[in-house]
Design an enzyme around this catalytic site. Structure first.
Site, PDB file in Angstrom:
ATOM      1  N   SER A  12      57.310  49.249  26.872  1.00  0.00           N
ATOM      2  CA  SER A  12      57.150  48.400  25.692  1.00  0.00           C
ATOM      3  C   SER A  12      56.606  47.054  26.118  1.00  0.00           C
ATOM      4  O   SER A  12      57.237  46.337  26.909  1.00  0.00           O
ATOM      5  CB  SER A  12      58.498  48.206  25.000  1.00  0.00           C
ATOM      6  OG  SER A  12      58.402  47.174  24.032  1.00  0.00           O
ATOM      7  N   HIS A  37      53.707  51.410  24.506  1.00  0.00           N
ATOM      8  CA  HIS A  37      54.454  51.269  23.256  1.00  0.00           C
ATOM      9  C   HIS A  37      54.321  49.840  22.749  1.00  0.00           C
ATOM     10  O   HIS A  37      54.607  48.888  23.469  1.00  0.00           O
ATOM     11  CB  HIS A  37      55.925  51.618  23.505  1.00  0.00           C
ATOM     12  CG  HIS A  37      56.756  51.674  22.271  1.00  0.00           C
ATOM     13  ND1 HIS A  37      56.816  52.791  21.460  1.00  0.00           N
ATOM     14  CD2 HIS A  37      57.581  50.744  21.694  1.00  0.00           C
ATOM     15  CE1 HIS A  37      57.644  52.568  20.451  1.00  0.00           C
ATOM     16  NE2 HIS A  37      58.118  51.329  20.562  1.00  0.00           N
ATOM     17  N   ASP A  39      55.518  47.304  19.729  1.00  0.00           N
ATOM     18  CA  ASP A  39      56.492  47.073  18.666  1.00  0.00           C
ATOM     19  C   ASP A  39      55.956  46.046  17.674  1.00  0.00           C
ATOM     20  O   ASP A  39      55.763  44.878  18.032  1.00  0.00           O
ATOM     21  CB  ASP A  39      57.806  46.566  19.261  1.00  0.00           C
ATOM     22  CG  ASP A  39      58.546  47.646  20.034  1.00  0.00           C
ATOM     23  OD1 ASP A  39      58.840  48.688  19.442  1.00  0.00           O
ATOM     24  OD2 ASP A  39      58.828  47.434  21.226  1.00  0.00           O
ATOM     25  N   MET A  41      56.715  43.934  14.387  1.00  0.00           N
ATOM     26  CA  MET A  41      57.854  43.464  13.590  1.00  0.00           C
ATOM     27  C   MET A  41      57.375  42.407  12.597  1.00  0.00           C
ATOM     28  O   MET A  41      56.494  41.604  12.913  1.00  0.00           O
ATOM     29  CB  MET A  41      58.931  42.864  14.502  1.00  0.00           C
ATOM     30  CG  MET A  41      59.363  43.777  15.627  1.00  0.00           C
ATOM     31  SD  MET A  41      60.676  43.015  16.606  1.00  0.00           S
ATOM     32  CE  MET A  41      60.703  44.099  18.038  1.00  0.00           C
ATOM     33  N   HIS A  70      54.697  51.253  16.913  1.00  0.00           N
ATOM     34  CA  HIS A  70      55.954  51.413  16.184  1.00  0.00           C
ATOM     35  C   HIS A  70      56.060  50.304  15.146  1.00  0.00           C
ATOM     36  O   HIS A  70      56.263  49.133  15.495  1.00  0.00           O
ATOM     37  CB  HIS A  70      57.101  51.351  17.199  1.00  0.00           C
ATOM     38  CG  HIS A  70      58.461  51.435  16.600  1.00  0.00           C
ATOM     39  ND1 HIS A  70      59.601  51.162  17.341  1.00  0.00           N
ATOM     40  CD2 HIS A  70      58.909  51.737  15.350  1.00  0.00           C
ATOM     41  CE1 HIS A  70      60.669  51.299  16.576  1.00  0.00           C
ATOM     42  NE2 HIS A  70      60.270  51.643  15.358  1.00  0.00           N
ATOM     43  N   MET A  72      57.918  48.291  12.609  1.00  0.00           N
ATOM     44  CA  MET A  72      59.207  47.869  12.076  1.00  0.00           C
ATOM     45  C   MET A  72      58.909  46.862  10.973  1.00  0.00           C
ATOM     46  O   MET A  72      59.203  45.669  11.072  1.00  0.00           O
ATOM     47  CB  MET A  72      60.077  47.280  13.193  1.00  0.00           C
ATOM     48  CG  MET A  72      60.604  48.342  14.133  1.00  0.00           C
ATOM     49  SD  MET A  72      61.416  47.661  15.600  1.00  0.00           S
ATOM     50  CE  MET A  72      60.016  47.562  16.710  1.00  0.00           C
ATOM     51  N   MET A 141      66.264  55.324  17.322  1.00  0.00           N
ATOM     52  CA  MET A 141      66.614  53.980  17.785  1.00  0.00           C
ATOM     53  C   MET A 141      67.994  54.007  18.434  1.00  0.00           C
ATOM     54  O   MET A 141      68.968  54.456  17.821  1.00  0.00           O
ATOM     55  CB  MET A 141      66.613  52.992  16.617  1.00  0.00           C
ATOM     56  CG  MET A 141      65.265  52.784  15.943  1.00  0.00           C
ATOM     57  SD  MET A 141      63.968  52.199  17.067  1.00  0.00           S
ATOM     58  CE  MET A 141      64.661  50.637  17.637  1.00  0.00           C
ATOM     59  N   ASP A 176      64.082  54.687  21.748  1.00  0.00           N
ATOM     60  CA  ASP A 176      63.689  53.287  21.823  1.00  0.00           C
ATOM     61  C   ASP A 176      64.940  52.416  21.788  1.00  0.00           C
ATOM     62  O   ASP A 176      65.633  52.355  20.779  1.00  0.00           O
ATOM     63  CB  ASP A 176      62.767  52.953  20.646  1.00  0.00           C
ATOM     64  CG  ASP A 176      62.152  51.566  20.760  1.00  0.00           C
ATOM     65  OD1 ASP A 176      62.487  50.821  21.705  1.00  0.00           O
ATOM     66  OD2 ASP A 176      61.320  51.219  19.893  1.00  0.00           O
TER      67      ASP A 176
END
Length: 225
Positions: A12, A37, A39, A41, A70, A72, A141, A176
């Site tokens: 990540s 990966h 993330d 957000m 990913h 979020m 998660m 994750d």
């Protein structure tokens, strides 16, 4: 992306040097990373704010493996095309992020990307029972989403349940949160094959001295068996 259930390590970039992302991605790939990966957000669905589509697009030219994005964020659907244009190979949305996960997964696949669905620690496996045929990846998660570096929450029972639900479908189970040499065997033993790791990969290394990245990746892979 060809499908197999071998263990894949997905560093990540949330744990990388923010001022040097391109070089960090290249360094960690050269040291054995299988996927990268990312993330995303929004400061709304989760209490943090990270990368938008322009940043992901800028990273794409540095990623030679699978770019695993990913989300979020909520809502998801208005941004699917933007992340497809940015070059995501896998785009994962949270089942908790909106009322129409079936439509979201259809839309992701409709762009040509692989479709992932993520489950927060408090969400049961049964929440995605009716969309398994639209999934290429299920992200479990093992922390509450929003920040890196949190302590692992054991979701091995949920992972095993999902693995049984998947059957012979070509669906990855990704983990994750809090993955390291101690937790990797727990999740791999329950049926996971994609392990996202942030600080456990990037700890001790840098772009100038990337050797520890490789040592960390190999240690996690070995621990996962």
């Amino acid at each position: 992306m060809s499908f197999d259930r071998s263990i894949k390590i997905a560093p990540s970039i949330l744990a990388a040097d923010f001022a040097n992302f391109g070089a960090e991605v290249q360094a960690v790939e050269a040291q054995g990373a299988d996927w990268i990966h990312i993330d995303v957000m929004d400061g709304h669905f989760v209490p943090n704010l990270t990368f938008g589509p322009p940043m992901v697009k800028a990273l794409r030219r540095h990623v030679s493996t699978v770019m695993d994005v990913h989300l979020m964020i909520a809502p998801v659907d208005p941004y699917i095309e933007a992340y497809a244009d940015a070059g995501a190979d896998v785009l994962t949305a949270h089942v908790e992020a909106g009322p129409h996960i079936h439509r979201t997964l259809q839309a992701i696949r409709g762009t040509g990307m692989k479709a992932g669905v993520a489950l927060n620690p408090g969400t049961p496996a049964s929440a995605i029972a009716h969309v398994l045929d639209l999934c290429d990846l299920i992200c479990v998660m093992t922390v509450n989403p929003g920040f890196g570096g949190q302590s692992f929450i054991d979701m091995s029972g949920k992972i095993a349940q999902l693995r049984a639900m998947i059957g012979d479908r070509e669906v990855h189970i990704e983990i994750d949160g809090g993955v390291d040499v101690n937790t990797a065997p727990i999740v791999a033993g329950a049926g996971a094959d994609v392990l996202v790791a942030g600080s456990a990969v990037f700890r001790g290394g840098s772009v100038e001295t990337p050797g520890p990245y490789g040592e960390n990746i190999r240690a996690i892979r070995a621990a996962a068996g």
